[in-house]
Design a protein around this motif. Structure first.
Motif, PDB file in Angstrom:
ATOM      1  N   PHE A   1     -10.100  20.662 -18.229  1.00 40.80           N
ATOM      2  CA  PHE A   1     -10.645  19.519 -17.923  1.00 40.80           C
ATOM      3  C   PHE A   1     -11.958  19.569 -17.765  1.00 40.80           C
ATOM      4  O   PHE A   1     -12.927  18.751 -18.242  1.00 40.80           O
ATOM      5  CB  PHE A   1     -10.271  18.775 -16.238  1.00 40.80           C
ATOM      6  CG  PHE A   1     -11.043  17.753 -15.969  1.00 40.80           C
ATOM      7  CD1 PHE A   1     -10.762  16.323 -16.525  1.00 40.80           C
ATOM      8  CD2 PHE A   1     -12.013  17.854 -15.158  1.00 40.80           C
ATOM      9  CE1 PHE A   1     -11.349  15.169 -16.174  1.00 40.80           C
ATOM     10  CE2 PHE A   1     -12.935  16.540 -14.823  1.00 40.80           C
ATOM     11  CZ  PHE A   1     -12.529  15.285 -15.113  1.00 40.80           C
TER      12      PHE A   1
ATOM     13  N   TYR B   1     -14.588  17.447 -19.898  1.00 42.03           N
ATOM     14  CA  TYR B   1     -15.603  16.766 -18.941  1.00 42.03           C
ATOM     15  C   TYR B   1     -16.845  16.882 -19.300  1.00 42.03           C
ATOM     16  O   TYR B   1     -17.728  15.750 -19.640  1.00 42.03           O
ATOM     17  CB  TYR B   1     -15.307  17.060 -17.660  1.00 42.03           C
ATOM     18  CG  TYR B   1     -16.450  16.353 -16.844  1.00 42.03           C
ATOM     19  CD1 TYR B   1     -16.087  15.174 -16.419  1.00 42.03           C
ATOM     20  CD2 TYR B   1     -17.271  16.761 -16.002  1.00 42.03           C
ATOM     21  CE1 TYR B   1     -17.108  14.244 -15.434  1.00 42.03           C
ATOM     22  CE2 TYR B   1     -18.351  16.378 -15.229  1.00 42.03           C
ATOM     23  CZ  TYR B   1     -18.090  14.941 -15.079  1.00 42.03           C
ATOM     24  OH  TYR B   1     -18.960  14.477 -14.170  1.00 42.03           O
TER      25      TYR B   1
ATOM     26  N   VAL C   1     -14.580   5.733 -19.126  1.00 44.09           N
ATOM     27  CA  VAL C   1     -13.807   6.732 -18.284  1.00 44.09           C
ATOM     28  C   VAL C   1     -12.215   6.697 -18.286  1.00 44.09           C
ATOM     29  O   VAL C   1     -11.533   7.425 -18.248  1.00 44.09           O
ATOM     30  CB  VAL C   1     -14.156   6.758 -16.676  1.00 44.09           C
ATOM     31  CG1 VAL C   1     -13.276   7.227 -15.597  1.00 44.09           C
ATOM     32  CG2 VAL C   1     -15.747   7.053 -16.573  1.00 44.09           C
TER      33      VAL C   1
ATOM     34  N   ALA D   1      -9.725   9.594 -19.232  1.00 45.99           N
ATOM     35  CA  ALA D   1      -8.557  10.038 -18.392  1.00 45.99           C
ATOM     36  C   ALA D   1      -7.335   9.803 -19.065  1.00 45.99           C
ATOM     37  O   ALA D   1      -6.531  10.704 -18.884  1.00 45.99           O
ATOM     38  CB  ALA D   1      -8.374   9.244 -17.085  1.00 45.99           C
TER      39      ALA D   1
ATOM     40  N   GLN E   1      -6.922  12.821 -21.299  1.00 42.94           N
ATOM     41  CA  GLN E   1      -6.562  14.124 -20.751  1.00 42.94           C
ATOM     42  C   GLN E   1      -5.237  13.979 -19.862  1.00 42.94           C
ATOM     43  O   GLN E   1      -5.020  15.207 -19.224  1.00 42.94           O
ATOM     44  CB  GLN E   1      -7.447  14.485 -19.415  1.00 42.94           C
ATOM     45  CG  GLN E   1      -8.943  14.348 -20.113  1.00 42.94           C
ATOM     46  CD  GLN E   1      -9.212  15.460 -21.111  1.00 42.94           C
ATOM     47  OE1 GLN E   1      -8.733  16.540 -21.292  1.00 42.94           O
ATOM     48  NE2 GLN E   1      -9.913  14.914 -22.318  1.00 42.94           N
TER      49      GLN E   1
ATOM     50  N   VAL F   1      -7.002   7.790 -13.428  1.00 41.00           N
ATOM     51  CA  VAL F   1      -8.434   7.474 -13.232  1.00 41.00           C
ATOM     52  C   VAL F   1      -8.785   8.141 -11.803  1.00 41.00           C
ATOM     53  O   VAL F   1      -9.898   8.707 -11.828  1.00 41.00           O
ATOM     54  CB  VAL F   1      -8.708   5.975 -13.302  1.00 41.00           C
ATOM     55  CG1 VAL F   1     -10.223   5.815 -13.138  1.00 41.00           C
ATOM     56  CG2 VAL F   1      -8.657   5.773 -14.841  1.00 41.00           C
TER      57      VAL F   1
ATOM     58  N   TYR G   1      -9.585  11.690 -12.071  1.00 39.35           N
ATOM     59  CA  TYR G   1     -10.761  11.883 -12.996  1.00 39.35           C
ATOM     60  C   TYR G   1     -11.868  11.914 -11.938  1.00 39.35           C
ATOM     61  O   TYR G   1     -12.738  12.863 -12.159  1.00 39.35           O
ATOM     62  CB  TYR G   1     -10.888  10.973 -14.096  1.00 39.35           C
ATOM     63  CG  TYR G   1     -12.645  10.651 -14.579  1.00 39.35           C
ATOM     64  CD1 TYR G   1     -12.708  11.721 -15.602  1.00 39.35           C
ATOM     65  CD2 TYR G   1     -13.474  10.123 -13.832  1.00 39.35           C
ATOM     66  CE1 TYR G   1     -14.164  11.614 -16.085  1.00 39.35           C
ATOM     67  CE2 TYR G   1     -14.697  10.001 -14.509  1.00 39.35           C
ATOM     68  CZ  TYR G   1     -14.934  10.883 -15.281  1.00 39.35           C
ATOM     69  OH  TYR G   1     -16.223  10.983 -15.851  1.00 39.35           O
ATOM     70  N   TYR G   2     -12.145  10.739 -11.192  1.00 39.59           N
ATOM     71  CA  TYR G   2     -13.146  10.671  -9.983  1.00 39.59           C
ATOM     72  C   TYR G   2     -13.088  11.892  -9.236  1.00 39.59           C
ATOM     73  O   TYR G   2     -14.203  12.392  -8.725  1.00 39.59           O
ATOM     74  CB  TYR G   2     -13.176   9.314  -9.376  1.00 39.59           C
ATOM     75  CG  TYR G   2     -13.740   8.441 -10.292  1.00 39.59           C
ATOM     76  CD1 TYR G   2     -14.955   8.279 -10.715  1.00 39.59           C
ATOM     77  CD2 TYR G   2     -12.950   7.245 -10.756  1.00 39.59           C
ATOM     78  CE1 TYR G   2     -15.528   7.326 -11.676  1.00 39.59           C
ATOM     79  CE2 TYR G   2     -13.165   6.109 -11.840  1.00 39.59           C
ATOM     80  CZ  TYR G   2     -14.744   6.332 -12.341  1.00 39.59           C
ATOM     81  OH  TYR G   2     -15.085   5.379 -12.995  1.00 39.59           O
TER      82      TYR G   2
ATOM     83  N   TYR H   1     -11.976  15.038  -9.526  1.00 39.14           N
ATOM     84  CA  TYR H   1     -12.422  16.212 -10.388  1.00 39.14           C
ATOM     85  C   TYR H   1     -14.019  16.088 -10.527  1.00 39.14           C
ATOM     86  O   TYR H   1     -14.749  17.083 -10.342  1.00 39.14           O
ATOM     87  CB  TYR H   1     -11.696  16.519 -11.642  1.00 39.14           C
ATOM     88  CG  TYR H   1     -10.241  16.895 -11.613  1.00 39.14           C
ATOM     89  CD1 TYR H   1      -9.735  17.476 -10.500  1.00 39.14           C
ATOM     90  CD2 TYR H   1      -9.411  16.906 -12.689  1.00 39.14           C
ATOM     91  CE1 TYR H   1      -8.384  17.729 -10.474  1.00 39.14           C
ATOM     92  CE2 TYR H   1      -8.158  17.244 -12.786  1.00 39.14           C
ATOM     93  CZ  TYR H   1      -7.563  17.591 -11.738  1.00 39.14           C
ATOM     94  OH  TYR H   1      -6.377  18.109 -11.187  1.00 39.14           O
ATOM     95  N   ALA H   2     -14.438  14.879 -10.954  1.00 35.30           N
ATOM     96  CA  ALA H   2     -15.847  14.696 -11.521  1.00 35.30           C
ATOM     97  C   ALA H   2     -16.725  14.860 -10.134  1.00 35.30           C
ATOM     98  O   ALA H   2     -17.664  15.391 -10.046  1.00 35.30           O
ATOM     99  CB  ALA H   2     -15.959  13.336 -11.849  1.00 35.30           C
TER     100      ALA H   2
END
Length: 76
Positions: free
Chosen positions: A35, A39, A52, A56, A59, A63, A66-67, A69-70
């Motif tokens: 990721f 990313y 996004v 997501a 991957q 979502v 995603y947020y 991890y981000a």
């Protein structure tokens, strides 16, 4: 007493499980290496103008994941 011995045996079992579990944990950040790689590409614009949500999906993550991890990566 037998009861005391029994709980001690259970406690030892839990400690062993805990020490074994440490090896199975994810990297310190909790974010998969794959990721992080993708990313960084996404942030650099290598994916073009996808959203996004689309990223997501590509991957194979939600979502919200995603947020999550981000957010972890931004703190580093």
């Amino acid at each position: 007493s037998r009861h005391g011995l029994h709980s001690a045996v259970i406690k030892i079992g839990l400690d062993v499980a805990k020490s074994k579990g440490k090896k199975l944990e994810r990297p310190a950040t909790g974010v998969p290496k794959e990721f992080i790689k993708e990313y960084n590409k996404f942030q650099a614009g290598e994916y073009g103008s996808i959203s996004v949500v689309q990223f997501a999906k590509l991957q194979g993550i939600a979502v919200s994941t995603y947020y999550k991890y981000a957010g972890i990566l931004k703190e580093r």
